[in-house]
Enzyme design. Structure first.
Site, PDB file in Angstrom:
ATOM      1  N   THR A 198       0.554   4.628   0.547  1.00  0.00           N
ATOM      2  CA  THR A 198       0.522   5.581   1.646  1.00  0.00           C
ATOM      3  C   THR A 198       0.863   4.892   2.963  1.00  0.00           C
ATOM      4  OG1 THR A 198      -1.200   6.802   0.498  1.00  0.00           O
ATOM      5  CG2 THR A 198      -0.883   7.303   2.822  1.00  0.00           C
ATOM      6  N   ASP A 237      -1.695   0.086   6.568  1.00  0.00           N
ATOM      7  CA  ASP A 237      -1.778   0.772   7.855  1.00  0.00           C
ATOM      8  C   ASP A 237      -3.163   1.302   8.161  1.00  0.00           C
ATOM      9  OD1 ASP A 237      -1.897   2.772   5.972  1.00  0.00           O
ATOM     10  OD2 ASP A 237      -0.521   4.123   7.015  1.00  0.00           O
ATOM     11  N   ASP A 264       0.862  -1.164   0.000  1.00  0.00           N
ATOM     12  CA  ASP A 264       0.000   0.000   0.000  1.00  0.00           C
ATOM     13  C   ASP A 264       0.908   1.227   0.000  1.00  0.00           C
ATOM     14  OD1 ASP A 264      -2.483   1.489   0.341  1.00  0.00           O
ATOM     15  OD2 ASP A 264      -1.717   1.925   2.343  1.00  0.00           O
TER      16      ASP A 264
END
Length: 798
Positions: free
Chosen positions: A309, A546, A307
């Site tokens: 970001t 996250d 991912d």
């Protein structure tokens, strides 16, 4: 912090909390991040293998003297080493799990306070915002567009809107909006009691490695019993009367010597030690391994889904500029942004960056009256607020809020292609979280600059070198994701894929994933579909993330890796948590997993080779003894005493295996652990057993049954062959491996050459004939094993 909610209800008072604590109405459950000391000691002390070895040691000492029971020293070593290493791992896990613990927020005395989840009391008002994991069960008291993801409980991927009176259950998590619910079912009565018990637990849970070793143990257990009985019968054949067997010390002691090496007594120990040491090493890098099989999971990984970001970029971001469009006034745009930021109870990192920028420019909250707040959702890609006198203002993805041909959308694409994150600030005639948006007019573009991790490029290069395919997936626009990937040197960065146009067919999706690398505008359920599609093609998939939008994919991946600063929901389902958010830790996790799997494979080769040759020798001796007995010839005794086996095992297995189990290795793990080990151990064991048996028979014929030379010659042959198998297993060679193998050979030679040692081990220095016989036996065994390893059919090779 002071709650922005509930003017009437201030939550429990301090006195009410104290009363509930006194009454035991506290959210306490049996949460152990590791086993207590007593359980660790029991697990290492009372094992079936320790029990068998202990009984055999008592028999050997009783009938052969104390030195014949020296092989039982492995029990003490197993207990001490296993206990010490698990205690070290326990301390590491306990410490890291405290750092990883997600705090709960409760409303008390009119303020929202952060407390540990086990301090929630019955009746507490629990405050939740996006990313929060629900720790207890109860009804919603107030909701501001609160949406709960219950996929981990129900399997349904779509978030569920919660209104006052609706029930929320532990194990779910908030994805949008904010709310308060009353804690009713706590402790053992809640769903969390089971879920939390499983999280961050020291366990050697299901894994191919452990399953393979357990399968070996079961097979060996079934084989040992009949073979041991056959050996006992064959060795008792030279006793004049069956009732004299107890009085025949030599028969009993040699029978024990035949049974002991069949038991792979150190294999389970070294596997546990290797896992525990892996936990300790990774813990030193602030990497929490919540499930020990995760160590082997990343070692097997051949596809890593990242991912963008929070993984390739750092958690925060900075507003580069706010660019009004059309006839919009810059001051009016800034005022609207300030109103949006003030109305957001749970701002995400983007809104936090906007608020920080407004604070730097001196733009104050205009105190616009709010009708409704529409929180950000990863699925919608926008957030907004409806004001009493100023209409609806939305902030979100330009390609979602604006038409494809809109000049502002095209301008946003050009900025995104430079690696910038771009949001559109728009007004809308109507907007709702369920009915969509109409009458959109662009007012400004908010341009944010993300902070690339300084170690990201180097880490991605490492995975490329190691043959691990990387897939970068993000909710951002494809152009923005591709630009970031290009800055990091990722191949295929120019060929980005817009996830809104992905094929629905799973097979077509899998084909696309095999070809493409960069994906933008990916929704949470699509991340999960990516993982499943890759797994359908036989890939072992690791997923990093996250945020709450990553939870479904983290849960379904073969290995979920969460960032320590990420949402509590993401951390709770991941097997590995990078507590310091350092993406560069992942290569160390890979290396540790490869070390564990590669070395346990080597150790298993050595231990199972010993088991195979012990079983082979026992069968050959038993059959030979029975034939000799029936034919009326001299009996055929087992060639070794327990003290001989202790010597051979120490320098061909015990000592070298311990070092090999903890050595570095870099080969990626492959499936088929059991098959590979057996393909080496069975032929290697046979190549040890048959030449040893042949040399022993020749030495008996040459030196007679009353001499110690046949035993010595057989011991030299077996030691040399077992050492040759070890030498093959230990490759590729480094200086310390060469020193290890050479040192073990030298130690055995010293025992033979130094009279006190030779007498202690009941051996004697062989003459020319015996040395020549042993050399021929060793040459034939090593030659046969090398022939098998080199020329066997390709489909039988690893």
């Amino acid at each position: 912090m002071t709650t922005p909610m509930l003017a009437g209800d201030r939550g429990l008072t301090a006195d009410e909390v104290a009363e509930r604590v006194e009454a035991g109405a506290v959210n306490e459950s049996k949460r152990h991040t590791s086993r207590p000391f007593s359980a660790i000691l029991r697990a290492n002390l009372f094992t079936p293998l320790n029990g068998v070895i202990g009984v055999l040691a008592v028999i050997a000492v009783t009938f052969g003297g104390w030195k014949q029971g020296l092989f039982a020293g492995v029990i003490i070593a197993n207990i001490l080493i296993g206990t010490v290493q698990e205690l070290r791992a326990k301390r590491t896990l306990d410490k890291l799990s405290l750092m990883n613990q997600a705090m709960a927020k409760v409303l008390r005395d009119g303020e929202v306070r952060e407390i540990e989840p086990n301090r929630i009391v019955q009746g507490d008002l629990v405050y939740v915002e996006p990313g929060d994991r629900i720790a207890v069960d109860g009804p919603v008291v107030e909701s501001r567009n609160l949406e709960i993801d219950e996929s981990l409980l129900t399997g349904e991927a779509d978030p569920v809107a919660k209104t006052p009176g609706d029930e929320v259950r532990s194990g779910s998590f908030a994805v949008a909006g904010t709310g308060l619910f009353r804690a009713e079912h706590i402790g053992a009565d809640s769903y969390a009691a089971k879920l939390v018990e499983e999280a961050s637990k020291f366990t050697l849970a299901r894994s191919e490695l452990r399953e393979g070793i357990n399968r070996f143990i079961k097979i060996i257990t079934w084989l040992i019993v009949p073979i041991a009985l056959l050996l006992i019968v064959s060795q008792a054949g030279d006793v004049g009367d069956w009732h004299d067997i107890v009085a025949s010390d030599g028969v009993i002691v040699t029978t024990v010597a035949g049974i002991v090496p069949m038991i792979p007594e150190g294999l389970v120990l070294l596997t546990s030690v290797a896992f525990a040491v892996g936990v300790i090493r990774l813990g030193a890098r602030k990497c929490l391994v919540q499930e020990l099989p995760a160590i082997e999971g990343l070692a097997r990984t051949d596809v890593l889904c990242l991912d963008k970001t929070g993984t390739l970029t750092e958690g925060g971001m900075d507003v580069d500029e706010v660019r009004p469009v059309g006839d919009a006034d810059g001051a009016a745009v800034a005022t609207a942004l300030a109103a949006l930021a003030a109305a957001d109870d749970s701002p995400n990192p983007t809104m936090q960056a906007v608020a920080a920028h407004l604070g730097e420019t001196g733009t104050a909250d205009p105190h616009w009256r709010v009708i409704d707040v529409m929180p950000f959702s990863s699925a919608r890609k926008w957030s907004g607020t409806r004001f009493t006198d100023h209409g609806s203002w939305l902030l979100g993805a330009p390609d979602v809020l604006l038409e494809a041909g809109d000049p502002v959308a095209l301008e946003a694409d050009m900025l995104a292609a430079q690696g910038l994150r771009v949001l559109a600030l728009v007004t809308a005639e109507t907007a709702s979280t369920t009915g969509g948006v109409t009458g959109v007019k662009a007012q400004a573009l908010v341009v944010l600059r993300q902070r690339l991790r300084s170690t990201a490029a180097e880490t991605l290069a490492y995975f490329k070198e190691q043959g691990v395919a990387v897939k970068i997936i993000s909710g951002d626009s494809p152009a923005a994701v591709g630009a970031v990937a290009a800055q990091l040197g990722v191949e295929g960065a120019a060929d980005t894929v817009d996830a809104r146009r992905l094929p629905e067919d799973p097979e077509e999706l899998a084909d696309l994933l095999e070809r493409a690398t960069i994906f933008g505008r990916v929704k949470p359920h699509q991340k999960q579909a990516f993982v499943k599609a890759l797994q359908s093609r036989g890939h072992t998939v690791a997923m990093t993330g996250d945020g709450v939008n990553d939870v479904l994919a983290l849960k379904d991946a073969d290995l979920g890796i969460a960032m320590g600063s990420g949402s509590a929901a993401a951390r709770s389902v991941a097997q590995v948590v990078l507590l310091d958010d350092e993406f560069a830790t992942l290569p160390h996790v890979v290396a540790e997993g490869r070390r564990v799997l590669g070395n346990i494979g080597r150790v298993a080769n050595v231990f199972l080779t010993k088991t195979v040759y012990a079983i082979g020798l026992a069968l050959l001796i038993a059959v030979g003894a029975i034939i000799a007995w029936v034919a009326g010839n001299d009996p055929l005794p087992y060639p070794f005493l327990p003290i001989h086996q202790s010597l051979i095992n120490a320098f061909t297995i015990g000592i070298p295996a311990f070092f090999l189990a903890l050595a570095p290795t870099f080969d990626r793990a492959r499936p088929g652990f059991v098959r590979r080990v057996l393909k080496f151990a069975i032929p290697a064991g046979i190549c040890c057993a048959v030449p040893t048996f042949a040399v022993y028979l020749a030495a008996l014929a040459h030196d007679g049954y009353d001499s110690d030379l046949p035993q010595t010659t057989a011991a030299i042959t077996l030691f040399s062959l077992a050492l040759a198998a070890l030498a093959i297993v230990a490759k590729p060679y480094t200086w310390w491996k060469a020193l290890l193998v050479g040192g073990c050979a030298a130690a055995f030679l010293i025992v033979l050459a130094v009279p006190p040692f030779a007498r202690f081990y009941e051996l004697e220095l062989p003459g020319t004939w015996n040395t020549t016989a042993a050399a021929i036996g060793v040459a034939s065994g090593v030659g046969a094993l090398l022939f098998w390893l080199v020329v066997r059919p390709k489909h039988l090779k690893d």
